[in-house]
Each structure stands twice: as structure tokens, then as C-alpha cells.
Write an enzyme that holds these catalytic residues in place. Structure first.
Site, PDB file in Angstrom:
ATOM      1  N   ASP A  64      20.927 -27.873  -4.174  1.00 32.63           N
ATOM      2  CA  ASP A  64      20.450 -27.238  -5.292  1.00 32.63           C
ATOM      3  C   ASP A  64      21.072 -28.236  -6.412  1.00 32.63           C
ATOM      4  O   ASP A  64      21.896 -28.752  -6.526  1.00 32.63           O
ATOM      5  CB  ASP A  64      21.295 -25.949  -5.474  1.00 32.63           C
ATOM      6  CG  ASP A  64      20.915 -25.098  -6.592  1.00 32.63           C
ATOM      7  OD1 ASP A  64      19.701 -25.179  -6.997  1.00 32.63           O
ATOM      8  OD2 ASP A  64      21.583 -24.170  -7.158  1.00 32.63           O
ATOM      9  N   GLY A  79      23.492 -18.320 -14.971  1.00 28.74           N
ATOM     10  CA  GLY A  79      24.647 -17.692 -15.185  1.00 28.74           C
ATOM     11  C   GLY A  79      24.364 -16.378 -15.603  1.00 28.74           C
ATOM     12  O   GLY A  79      23.292 -15.733 -15.469  1.00 28.74           O
TER      13      GLY A  79
HETATM   14  P1  13P Z   1      21.463 -17.626 -11.543  1.00 31.85           P
HETATM   15  O1  13P Z   1      22.698 -18.097 -12.387  1.00 31.85           O
HETATM   16  O2  13P Z   1      20.531 -16.526 -12.477  1.00 31.85           O
HETATM   17  O3  13P Z   1      22.146 -16.782 -10.155  1.00 31.85           O
HETATM   18  O4  13P Z   1      20.736 -18.719 -10.918  1.00 31.85           O
HETATM   19  C1  13P Z   1      20.916 -19.531  -9.712  1.00 31.85           C
HETATM   20  C2  13P Z   1      20.268 -20.823  -9.697  1.00 31.85           C
HETATM   21  O5  13P Z   1      19.124 -20.939 -10.298  1.00 31.85           O
HETATM   22  C3  13P Z   1      20.858 -21.816  -8.904  1.00 31.85           C
HETATM   23  O6  13P Z   1      20.210 -22.833  -8.955  1.00 31.85           O
HETATM   24  O1  G3H Z   2      22.464 -23.541 -10.872  1.00 27.53           O
HETATM   25  C1  G3H Z   2      23.395 -23.810 -10.634  1.00 27.53           C
HETATM   26  C2  G3H Z   2      24.199 -22.780  -9.343  1.00 27.53           C
HETATM   27  O2  G3H Z   2      24.114 -21.508 -10.005  1.00 27.53           O
HETATM   28  C3  G3H Z   2      25.315 -23.491  -8.732  1.00 27.53           C
HETATM   29  O3  G3H Z   2      26.258 -23.358  -9.566  1.00 27.53           O
HETATM   30  O4  G3H Z   2      27.294 -25.663  -9.814  1.00 27.53           O
HETATM   31  O5  G3H Z   2      28.992 -23.891 -10.195  1.00 27.53           O
HETATM   32  O6  G3H Z   2      27.790 -24.274  -7.884  1.00 27.53           O
HETATM   33  P1  G3H Z   2      27.776 -24.489  -9.352  1.00 27.53           P
HETATM   34 ZN    ZN Z   3      19.411 -23.543 -10.647  1.00 23.93          ZN
END
Ligand code: 13P
Ligand code: G3H
Ligand code: ZN
Length: 326
Positions: free
Chosen positions: A98, A195
Site C-alpha cells: 500500500d 484517517g
Molecule cells: P482509511 O484511513 O479510510 O481506512 O483508508 C485506508 C487506506 O486508504 C489505505 O491505503
Molecule cells: O493509507 C495509509 C494506510 O492507512 C496505512 O497507514 O502508513 O500508518 O501504516 P500507515
Molecule cells: Zn491509502
């Protein structure tokens, strides 16, 4: 020191996103992409997706990778596949990076067994986003790994860069971007954000820009679109957190109804992280408040895991429409 050997995702029993997305597009539902950082989250995702017979993307951010250790993560993903199979479930499982922020990080994930990566060049000037994404696609496709790119910037924290306000995706760019980069899916910005504080408290929640989504769909018909920042920020959890000593006033997310509408469109992947974090925090806070003497992590994390299973089953069944589609 032991040398790290290159591992292909197929050795781990994982799949890339190609078939998942083709089926989701045809069936008008979205594949859930749940972030995980630890054992209990992964157990809950697999249990819930196996019980609802839903395909799933388990995703790992750069931060999660350094928190959990890359080798540990790969072994956890392999364990997740085996755990599912031992319970008689044949759900497809994809391990996805991600918000990858560099070619090197994407390559390292591909070499360690990821079946899909995101290269997030959305904050870069257009041509630089194209060049970086293209570079990742070239390496990924040599390894049969699928790639998600992004156009437009979400408000909130993205890729360790804080974006105060979102920049909606420009539909006139999507066709050129997809053609030049060769990506397999595209994340767009239509009003979601990362978030737990997505909108200003006390003000009406602005609806997602379905007009922008439709414009994008028209220009890249049948192409898989991804929604980030798609947690609903479940109010039951926010209330529990606040009741038991937390301070999360004004946390608001995307209404489920709008996510349902998105899932029925060309949106083939919906990212959810914050809702899982809220479920865990709410249950752990509640547990400690009610039983301050407890100090066995299996007790309070076990409660959190149980709640996560419930949450994920609900998402698959009533929001994404992925239940029964494996
Ligand atoms: P949320 O913070 O809305 O759960 O989004 C998560 C996300 O897009 C991870 O890439
Ligand atoms: O989009 C971000 C995801 O919620 C991951 O968050 O970088 O704090 O693991 P993180
Ligand atoms: Zn994201």
C-alpha cells in the site's frame, strides 16, 4: 548472516489482482483491501473472509513493513493462505504493498513475495508520476505482479506527505496515464480521505464526487478503479473509545451507502484501515476499563480480534458485496 532469497508470490499460494478485478467488475462489487500490521489483524481478516467466502487483498504499508519486519510479513502471508486452506476455504488472497513511494521499495516487495504493489506518485508532477509508475510496471510485469497507480491527491496523510486539501483526479488525464504507464488499476481522488477525521464535525458530510468517477469510467471503460480512504469511521467504536478514556471527538467517515454505490461501479478495490484500528482500540479500552487487573494480551487482543471479524464480515456482506464471490 543469512542471505535473503528471491521468492515469487506463487510459491506462497498468493494471487495477483487480475482475475479478482475482472470478476468484481463483471459482478458489480468491490474487493476488500484490509491493512494489517500484526498477527491478530491478519487472523481476523482471513477468518472473516473465509467465513463470508470473499476474495481478499491483505495490504501492508511501508510503515507496517518496517514495524512487522519484511520476512516475518511474508511468512505471515504464507501462513494466512495455509490457515484458510486448512479450514477448507479456497478464497483468493493477494498480498499488496500500500502506498509504495519508490521503485526500490516496490522491487523489494516484489522480490520478497508480494503479488501486487501500489506505486503512489500522486504528489509528483504528472510526467514524473508517469515515469516512476512506468518503471515499476516494467519490473512488476516481468514477475507477473500487478500494479496500482494513483492520480489526484486525497486529503489527510498520504504517503507520509500531509495533504491539507484533496486535489480531485482530473478525468482528462486518466486515459493517457493508463496508456503510458501500463498500470493494472488506478486509485482516484473523489472526496475520500485517509484517517479518522475525514470531514469537519458539525457540518454536513459532502457527498463523494460520483460525477468525477463517472467521467473517469467513460474514459477508461472496464478499467479497475480503486478507492482509498474508505473507512466509515464506525460511530459505535468512536463512542466506546470516548466512553472509556479516549479522546476522538469529531471523528467522521464515508457513509456506507456511498461506498455501496461506489462498489457497484468500476470501483473494484476499496481500502479500509482506520475502521479496523478503531475496532481494536475500542475493544481494548473497554476491556481495560472493565477489567483493570487483566494483563494477558490474549484476553484483550482476543476480544479485539473477535470484533474485527464481526466488522469485516459486515463490510464484505453489506458494503462491498464481495461475500460469496470467492
Ligand atoms: P482509511 O484511513 O479510510 O481506512 O483508508 C485506508 C487506506 O486508504 C489505505 O491505503
Ligand atoms: O493509507 C495509509 C494506510 O492507512 C496505512 O497507514 O502508513 O500508518 O501504516 P500507515
Ligand atoms: Zn491509502
Amino acid at each position: 548472516m543469512m542471505e535473503k532469497k528471491k521468492v515469487h508470490y506463487s510459491e506462497l499460494g498468493l494471487v495477483n489482482t487480475t482475475e479478482m478485478f475482472a470478476k468484481a467488475m463483471a459482478g458489480k462489487y468491490a474487493i476488500p483491501a484490509y491493512n494489517f500490521n500484526n498477527l491478530e489483524q491478519l487472523q481476523a481478516i482471513i477468518t472473516a473472509c473465509a467465513e463470508t467466502n470473499s476474495p481478499v487483498i491483505i495490504q501492508v504499508s511501508k510503515g507496517a513493513r518496517s514495524y512487522a519486519n519484511e520476512t516475518m510479513l511474508r511468512c505471515m502471508a504464507m501462513g494466512a493462505v495455509q490457515m484458510a486452506r486448512e479450514t477448507g476455504s479456497n478464497i483468493p488472497i493477494c498480498l499488496h504493498l500500500d502506498h509504495g513511494d519508490s521503485f526500490e521499495l516496490c522491487k523489494s516487495c516484489i522480490d520478497s513475495g508480494f503479488s501486487s504493489v501500489m506505486i503512489d506518485g500522486s504528489h509528483l508532477p504528472y510526467d514524473e508520476n508517469v515515469a516512476l509508475t512506468r518503471q515499476v510496471v516494467e519490473y512488476a510485469h516481468q514477475n507477473d505482479v500487478t500494479v496500482e497507480g494513483e492520480l489526484g491527491v486525497l486529503a489527510g496523510i498520504e504517503d507520509e506527505v500531509s495533504a491539507e486539501h484533496s486535489t480531485y483526479t482530473k478525468p482528462e488525464e486518466v486515459e493517457d496515464f493508463v496508456k503510458k504507464t501500463g498500470v493494472d488499476s488506478l486509485a482516484i481522488s473523489i472526496g475520500t480521505s485517509h484517517g479518522a477525521y475525514k470531514f469537519k464535525a458539525g457540518q454536513p458530510v459532502p457527498p463523494l464526487r460520483f460525477d468525477i468517477l463517472e467521467e473517469c469510467e467513460k474514459r477508461i471503460p472496464g478499467f479497475p478503479i480503486v478507492l482509498h480512504g474508505a473507512s466509515s469511521v464506525v460511530q459505535e467504536y468512536v463512542e466506546l473509545i470516548n466512553r472509556y478514556g479516549g479522546k476522538m471527538e469529531g471523528a467522521i467517515g464515508i457513509p456506507e451507502e456511498q461506498l455501496r454505490q461506489a462498489a457497484a461501479s468500476a470501483v473494484c478495490k476499496i481500502n479500509i484501515d482506520s475502521d479496523g484500528r478503531l475496532a481494536v482500540t475500542a475493544k481494548v479500552r473497554e476491556y481495560f476499563a472493565k477489567d483493570p487487573k487483566e494483563f494477558d494480551p490474549r484476553k484483550y487482543l482476543g476480544e479485539a480480534r473477535k470484533e474485527l471479524v464481526k466488522l469485516i464480515k459486515h463490510k464484505n456482506e453489506t458494503v462491498l458485496g464481495s461475500a460469496g464471490k470467492a
